[in-house]
Structures are given as structure tokens and as C-alpha cells.
Design an enzyme around this catalytic site. Structure first.
Site, PDB file in Angstrom:
ATOM      1  N   HIS A  11      -6.741  -6.465  -9.291  1.00  0.00           N
ATOM      2  CA  HIS A  11      -5.602  -5.713  -8.515  1.00  0.00           C
ATOM      3  C   HIS A  11      -6.019  -5.370  -7.039  1.00  0.00           C
ATOM      4  O   HIS A  11      -5.809  -6.203  -6.153  1.00  0.00           O
ATOM      5  CB  HIS A  11      -5.241  -4.649  -9.437  1.00  0.00           C
ATOM      6  CG  HIS A  11      -3.886  -3.891  -8.685  1.00  0.00           C
ATOM      7  ND1 HIS A  11      -3.156  -3.049  -9.302  1.00  0.00           N
ATOM      8  CD2 HIS A  11      -3.188  -4.008  -7.523  1.00  0.00           C
ATOM      9  CE1 HIS A  11      -1.974  -2.715  -8.934  1.00  0.00           C
ATOM     10  NE2 HIS A  11      -2.269  -3.232  -7.525  1.00  0.00           N
TER      11      HIS A  11
ATOM     12  N   ASP B  95     -23.828   7.335   2.062  1.00  0.00           N
ATOM     13  CA  ASP B  95     -23.230   8.550   2.782  1.00  0.00           C
ATOM     14  C   ASP B  95     -22.028   9.049   2.068  1.00  0.00           C
ATOM     15  O   ASP B  95     -21.558  10.116   2.084  1.00  0.00           O
ATOM     16  CB  ASP B  95     -23.357   8.102   4.287  1.00  0.00           C
ATOM     17  CG  ASP B  95     -24.344   8.129   5.088  1.00  0.00           C
ATOM     18  OD1 ASP B  95     -25.316   8.852   4.629  1.00  0.00           O
ATOM     19  OD2 ASP B  95     -24.470   7.399   6.008  1.00  0.00           O
TER      20      ASP B  95
ATOM     21  N   HIS C 107      -4.613  -3.176  -0.340  1.00  0.00           N
ATOM     22  CA  HIS C 107      -4.835  -4.234  -0.882  1.00  0.00           C
ATOM     23  C   HIS C 107      -5.726  -4.996   0.345  1.00  0.00           C
ATOM     24  O   HIS C 107      -5.781  -6.102   0.621  1.00  0.00           O
ATOM     25  CB  HIS C 107      -3.795  -5.463  -0.960  1.00  0.00           C
ATOM     26  CG  HIS C 107      -2.990  -4.977  -2.275  1.00  0.00           C
ATOM     27  ND1 HIS C 107      -3.070  -5.701  -3.673  1.00  0.00           N
ATOM     28  CD2 HIS C 107      -2.074  -4.037  -2.581  1.00  0.00           C
ATOM     29  CE1 HIS C 107      -2.372  -5.028  -4.405  1.00  0.00           C
ATOM     30  NE2 HIS C 107      -1.652  -4.015  -3.824  1.00  0.00           N
TER      31      HIS C 107
ATOM     32  N   SER D  19       9.316   3.388  -2.161  1.00  0.00           N
ATOM     33  CA  SER D  19       8.934   1.888  -2.520  1.00  0.00           C
ATOM     34  C   SER D  19       9.621   0.890  -1.627  1.00  0.00           C
ATOM     35  O   SER D  19      10.760   1.071  -1.058  1.00  0.00           O
ATOM     36  CB  SER D  19       9.632   1.713  -4.004  1.00  0.00           C
ATOM     37  OG  SER D  19       9.225   0.410  -4.595  1.00  0.00           O
ATOM     38  N   GLY D  20       8.750   0.069  -1.016  1.00  0.00           N
ATOM     39  CA  GLY D  20       9.258  -1.064  -0.391  1.00  0.00           C
ATOM     40  C   GLY D  20       9.869  -0.800   1.048  1.00  0.00           C
ATOM     41  O   GLY D  20      10.590  -1.743   1.515  1.00  0.00           O
TER      42      GLY D  20
ATOM     43  N   SER E  59       6.427   2.254  -6.480  1.00  0.00           N
ATOM     44  CA  SER E  59       6.038   1.937  -7.800  1.00  0.00           C
ATOM     45  C   SER E  59       5.014   2.317  -8.286  1.00  0.00           C
ATOM     46  O   SER E  59       4.563   2.296  -9.699  1.00  0.00           O
ATOM     47  CB  SER E  59       6.270   0.364  -7.939  1.00  0.00           C
ATOM     48  OG  SER E  59       5.285  -0.334  -7.036  1.00  0.00           O
ATOM     49  N   ASP E  60       3.796   2.601  -7.505  1.00  0.00           N
ATOM     50  CA  ASP E  60       2.620   3.072  -8.080  1.00  0.00           C
ATOM     51  C   ASP E  60       2.593   4.244  -8.257  1.00  0.00           C
ATOM     52  O   ASP E  60       1.399   4.949  -8.509  1.00  0.00           O
ATOM     53  CB  ASP E  60       1.548   2.700  -6.890  1.00  0.00           C
ATOM     54  CG  ASP E  60       1.071   1.258  -6.799  1.00  0.00           C
ATOM     55  OD1 ASP E  60       1.063   0.611  -7.847  1.00  0.00           O
ATOM     56  OD2 ASP E  60       1.222   0.899  -5.649  1.00  0.00           O
TER      57      ASP E  60
ATOM     58  N   GLY F 158       0.679  -1.272   0.033  1.00  0.00           N
ATOM     59  CA  GLY F 158       0.044   0.117   0.059  1.00  0.00           C
ATOM     60  C   GLY F 158       0.759   1.268   0.013  1.00  0.00           C
ATOM     61  O   GLY F 158       1.876   1.140   0.156  1.00  0.00           O
TER      62      GLY F 158
ATOM     63  N   TYR G  73     -26.252  17.097   8.209  1.00  0.00           N
ATOM     64  CA  TYR G  73     -25.579  16.219   9.321  1.00  0.00           C
ATOM     65  C   TYR G  73     -24.150  16.744   9.869  1.00  0.00           C
ATOM     66  O   TYR G  73     -23.594  17.436   9.163  1.00  0.00           O
ATOM     67  CB  TYR G  73     -25.018  14.779   8.014  1.00  0.00           C
ATOM     68  CG  TYR G  73     -24.287  13.977   8.815  1.00  0.00           C
ATOM     69  CD1 TYR G  73     -25.191  12.694   9.708  1.00  0.00           C
ATOM     70  CD2 TYR G  73     -22.617  14.107   9.110  1.00  0.00           C
ATOM     71  CE1 TYR G  73     -24.181  11.730  10.383  1.00  0.00           C
ATOM     72  CE2 TYR G  73     -22.090  12.924  10.049  1.00  0.00           C
ATOM     73  CZ  TYR G  73     -22.864  11.777  10.481  1.00  0.00           C
ATOM     74  OH  TYR G  73     -22.265  10.857  11.267  1.00  0.00           O
TER      75      TYR G  73
ATOM     76  N   HIS H  20      -3.706   3.970  -2.030  1.00  0.00           N
ATOM     77  CA  HIS H  20      -3.788   2.349  -2.808  1.00  0.00           C
ATOM     78  C   HIS H  20      -3.764   1.476  -1.432  1.00  0.00           C
ATOM     79  O   HIS H  20      -2.751   1.400  -0.769  1.00  0.00           O
ATOM     80  CB  HIS H  20      -3.006   2.333  -3.837  1.00  0.00           C
ATOM     81  CG  HIS H  20      -2.628   0.800  -4.356  1.00  0.00           C
ATOM     82  ND1 HIS H  20      -3.993   0.128  -4.810  1.00  0.00           N
ATOM     83  CD2 HIS H  20      -1.789   0.044  -4.657  1.00  0.00           C
ATOM     84  CE1 HIS H  20      -3.766  -0.992  -5.305  1.00  0.00           C
ATOM     85  NE2 HIS H  20      -2.275  -1.055  -5.085  1.00  0.00           N
TER      86      HIS H  20
END
Length: 229
Positions: free
Chosen positions: A168, A119, A96, A43-44, A74-75, A26, A225, A94
């Protein structure tokens, strides 16, 4: 830059706190639209060892690193495509997460069959088309962003702040990185509730008038609300 890096750093940590990511999965990003700079998770890099200074700043148009010593996620090209296409968003996430990813792997929209979904996401949360061989073999991450943008033709990304990339996983967005994380958590909950509901009653449906009532009471011109700011 320092403030944006801190916001993006905290958004990434919140993904872990909310149980939306494990290990190095993510990413969350944020944008400074005046400067045309996007800050994103490296990344990573493990969340436990990450610091605000590890966040990487890239140019919105070129994707080139303008600040930071680590490689960006990488995204990153996917995030950049969304920022370029959806001018009102200020953060992208992002994950998973289990149930949202399950709907993505099944290649199905998450149907709006309840007021909670109404909502926050207004309409069904759309799933993209299957990516072509050319898209996968080409600039894959950029093409992932392109298929999301294409899926939103005729839809309103400001009203439905999330999508499933087929096979994905989910992407969400918001006015800030923190709001994008919030929407990721709500999407996961909606995905879970829809899954259980359809197991109990595969024929369940939602009254369109109730959809509009719940969405507009939170987001419409006469929204009532919550407390006045």
C-alpha cells in the site's frame, strides 16, 4: 476548531509542496485530544480548490462527522486507529511517495543504514504483514490501522514515527500535523537513500553505537543538536 482546521489544511498543502502527493492522493489529519475530535482532509477533493473550511471534523471514538459538509477521507478509520493506539501523537499523514511506497510494495522494512535515518526514525522503518482476506473484505480501512498497531507491538512509535503498509504505502505521525508531514518527507528521503545504497553495496550495514549516538543527540535527555529554546 478553526485553528486545527487551518493547521490540517496547511499540512495537506505542504504534502503537495514537498512533492509527496499528486492529484487527490494522500491526506493529513490532526487531533484535539481534550475534545476527542480529529480533523482530516475531505475525500477526493483537489488540493488546488480546497479551503480550510473544507476540512472535516470527526469524533475520535465513533468516526461520526461532527463538523463539515463533505465526506472525510476514506482513510479516516486508519487515522483514528492510530490516534487511539498511540496517545502521544498529534498528527497523521498518509502518502504514496515513490520510494517509500516501493519499499511497501516490496513488503520490506526500510533498513537503518545511515545516520540520517538514525536521526529521525531510530530503528528500521517497519513494514506490516500482508492483510488477510477477512481484513480486506471487512472494515478495510480500520483493519489497515489495526495491522499497523499490531506491527508496533514491542516497538516505540514515539521513536520511530512511521510505518509501511505492505503493498500500500507509508503512514507517518508526529506531535503536530506539520511534524507528521516533515516525517513523511524525511521517510521518503531515507527510502531513496537506502535504495541507492543497497544498489551500490547490498552488504552494507550500520554500527548500532552510531545509531544510538545520532538518535540521542537529537532526542535524548542530553540532546545537544540545534539551539536551546
Amino acid at each position: 476548531m478553526k485553528t486545527l482546521k487551518e493547521k490540517v489544511f496547511q499540512a495537506n498543502l505542504e504534502l503537495v509542496r514537498q512533492g509527496l502527493v499528486i492529484y487527490t492522493w494522500g491526506n493529513a489529519s490532526g487531533i484535539d485530544r481534550e475534545k476527542g475530535i480529529v480533523v482530516i482532509k475531505p475525500s477526493g477533493v483537489d488540493y488546488d480548490s480546497m479551503t480550510p473550511d473544507d476540512m472535516v471534523a470527526v469524533d475520535l471514538l465513533t468516526g461520526e462527522v461532527v463538523d463539515g459538509t463533505l465526506n472525510p477521507s476514506s482513510d479516516t478509520p486508519t487515522h483514528l486507529a492510530l490516534y487511539r493506539a498511540f496517545p502521544n501523537i498529534g498528527g497523521v499523514v498518509h502518502t504514496h511517495s515513490t520510494y517509500a511506497t516501493a519499499w511497501a510494495q516490496a513488503g520490506m522494512d526500510i533498513p537503518n543504514i545511515g545516520t540520517t535515518h538514525s536521526d529521525y526514525f531510530h530503528m528500521d522503518i517497519p513494514c506490516t504483514e500482508t492483510m488477510t482476506s477477512e481484513q480486506i473484505k471487512g472494515e478495510y480501512e480500520l483493519e489497515t490501522g489495526n495491522v499497523i498497531v499490531k506491527r508496533f507491538e514491542g516497538l516505540e512509535p514515539d521513536h520511530t514515527p512511521g510505518v509501511l503498509v505492505r503493498n500500500h504505502g507509508p503512514f507517518t505521525w508526529g506531535k503536530t500535523p506539520a511534524e507528521a508531514v516533515y516525517n513523511a518527507k524525511v521517510m521518503e528521503q531515507c527510502a531513496h537513500m537506502a535504495f541507492v545504497s543497497l544498489l551500490l553495496n547490498p552488504q552494507t550495514s550500520m554500527n548500532p553505537e552510531l545509531v544510538e549516538k545520532h538518535y540521542l543527540r537529537k532526542h535524548g535527555a542530553g540532546a545537544y543538536y540545534g539551539q536551546k529554546k
